[in-house]
Design a protein around this motif. Structure first.
Motif: not given
Length: 556
Positions: A336-351
């Motif tokens: 993510g980035m500061t301007e998006t609070s921040p996280v916008s993408f994330q892998t899942r725990t079983d990736a």
């Protein structure tokens, strides 16, 4: 995972009511171990103390210093009383401090005494002499700053932080409750400064709604539970620490563990062992440092289960060790980035391993994402364009900067400046920053692609790729490389030949012991470029010309 339409203070009250006697905050280097009830009482005292100074909801309160229990108190007290927290990088020097205070109109500044080479009190007194008793006049710097509150040494008119913790009678607490009920989810909660690599830092203004939900949802993707104990070695002035770390724990009722004032790999491992932490955060360089400890094997970290890694791509061999040697088999990659609070993408725990190391996962719940061309139109799957984000976490805007806000947010879509591609599974792959892209003789080169490739060499620990000026081609490719043993430019050339297009092969290599870093743990490429411009001679020329010329050189 529904969104929570709450202000941060309301969420804190709910957690205190649900888990009053559970550990909320543990800070070993300060001897702090507070329950949620105890934390809440201290938060309210700080909030009442700030109100007693004459501050009003909407006023900006700055926090300047390394990680500490007081940092968390100030963050949550501001949320309770409706103040806007201004997070100030502890690495800032005098002029950067003045810029931050003047841009946001900070009325009260909470500051540490000193840390490492930074004497915060001395810098404040130099910037704003009136706090030391000097006659500054009404038109000096930081004219809106009325109060300075010291966490350690206090001189002149600097107020000791302990005064805020003095218990008043019941009336101020009733006043705080009235104010807190009027703080809304859509109100500004925090101003965080961007890195400032393309100019003076901008103040991204973030809402209670965006920050609280981002912390909550990032934790939910990791399958966080109230009984989790979260080790937070990342800096609190950064979104990773104060949102994913602090507010994630507030939202889930989990325990915050701050292992040290700033990152110390041994302190992290000791805290995980002693506090039986189940969740660990960090950027890849932090995990690398922890795994590299000579006595890594003596720590019992079998309690670890999950966590979040962000800030930079994670090499495959490091991810394997994090999953196996650190037993974090459910670790996630957060982007993510500061301007998006921040996280916008994330892998899942079983990736799988490829998803964790070659992509940033899929879009966060309640977040829209698209890859757009230069005109703002979405491109087809697999094509490279700019990653754009829309949703609850997008900032309210840059503080006092409507022009740059309008340039960054268009029809609700935030332009990240990241070049990316999205596959048919919705996984996103970052290929670089638009401003970092190297244009060599008309060919576009993405540094992240080259960095990921070079990290496959067994002797390369880490690498940074960036462009340097070239009179003929406009730019050439330069690589700063940290190795685990002897390595030559010829080795780099042999590793690349036949596996990379000739124009992508670094033309210059510098072997380094470390990299310039930002305070949040990211490589600072502008610093590397400046170093090359000042003194290009020590770098080693590697290869120029066609692929045929490269092969001829290797065959000599």
């Amino acid at each position: 995972m529904p969104l929570r339409y709450q202000a941060i203070g309301e969420a804190l009250r709910h957690t205190i009511a649900a888990r009053p006697d559970a550990d909320a905050l543990v800070v070993p280097h300060q001897g702090v171990r507070w329950s949620w009830r105890s934390l809440g009482e201290r938060v309210d005292r700080v909030a009442v103390g700030l109100l007693a100074l004459g501050l009003e909801p909407g006023d900006r309160v700055g926090m300047w210093g390394p990680n500490s229990a007081e940092w968390v108190l100030v963050q949550l007290a501001c949320a309770r009383a409706g103040f806007i927290l201004v997070t100030i990088n502890p690495a800032y020097r005098r002029d950067e401090l003045v810029h931050a205070l003047e841009l946001t109109g900070v009325r009260a500044l909470v500051l540490a005494d000193r840390f490492k080479s930074s004497d915060y009190v001395a810098m404040l007194l130099d910037a704003v002499p009136r706090f030391g008793g000097a006659d500054q006049g009404s038109d000096g710097p930081c004219s809106e700053l009325r109060f300075a509150i010291g966490l350690g040494r206090t001189v002149g008119d600097i107020i000791p932080f302990e005064r805020l913790l003095e218990e008043p009678d019941s009336a101020p607490f009733a006043h705080l409750e009235t104010i807190s009920r009027e703080v809304g989810p859509d109100d500004a909660a925090c101003i965080q400064f961007t890195s400032g690599t393309t100019g003076a830092p901008k103040g991204a203004t973030l809402s209670h709604f965006g920050l609280l939900n981002n912390g909550a949802l990032t934790g939910s993707v990791m399958r966080m539970r109230p009984e989790d104990r979260v080790c937070i070695p990342v800096p609190l002035f950064h979104c990773f620490g104060m949102v994913v770390g602090v507010l994630g724990c507030v939202a889930h009722g989990s325990t915050m563990v701050l292992p040290s004032e700033s990152f110390d790999p041994a302190a992290v491992m000791a805290s995980v062992e002693r506090e039986r932490c189940t969740v660990l955060y960090g950027v890849p360089t932090m995990f690398i440092a922890e795994l590299a400890l000579p006595d890594f094997g003596r720590f019992d970290i079998s309690s670890l289960r999950t966590g979040a890694m962000g800030g930079a791509p994670c090499p495959e061999d490091v991810m394997r060790r994090v999953c196996v040697d650190m037993e974090m088999r459910e670790v996630t990659i957060a982007f993510g980035m500061t301007e998006t609070s921040p996280v916008s993408f994330q892998t899942r725990t079983d990736a799988d391993l490829e998803t964790r190391t070659a992509t940033i996962g899929t879009a966060h719940p309640w977040v829209e994402a698209r890859i757009a061309d230069e005109t703002g139109r979405p491109v087809s799957r697999g094509k490279i364009g700019e990653l754009q984000i829309r949703g609850y976490g997008v900032m309210l805007g840059y503080w006092n900067d409507p022009q740059r806000t309008a340039e960054t947010i268009i029809n609700g879509w935030l332009r990240t400046g990241d070049l990316a591609a999205m596959d048919d599974q919705g996984r996103c792959r970052i290929v670089g920053r638009s401003k970092d892209m190297i244009i060599r003789g008309g060919e576009n080169i993405y540094p992240v692609e080259l960095e990921n490739f070079l990290r496959t060499h067994p002797a390369i620990v880490d690498v940074a790729v960036f462009g340097v000026p070239d009179a003929r081609l406009g730019e050439e490719v330069c690589a700063w490389i940290k190795t685990s043993g002897p390595l030559s430019a010829e080795h780099i050339l042999a590793h690349c030949a036949g596996r990379l297009a000739h124009y992508k092969i670094p033309s210059h290599v510098r072997f380094v012991d470390g990299f310039p870093m930002t305070a949040s743990g990211k490589m600072y490429k502008p610093g590397m470029r400046k170093a090359e411009e000042r003194d290009p001679t020590p770098r080693i020329p590697v290869a120029r010309g066609s692929e045929r010329a490269i092969k001829e050189r290797l065959s000599r």
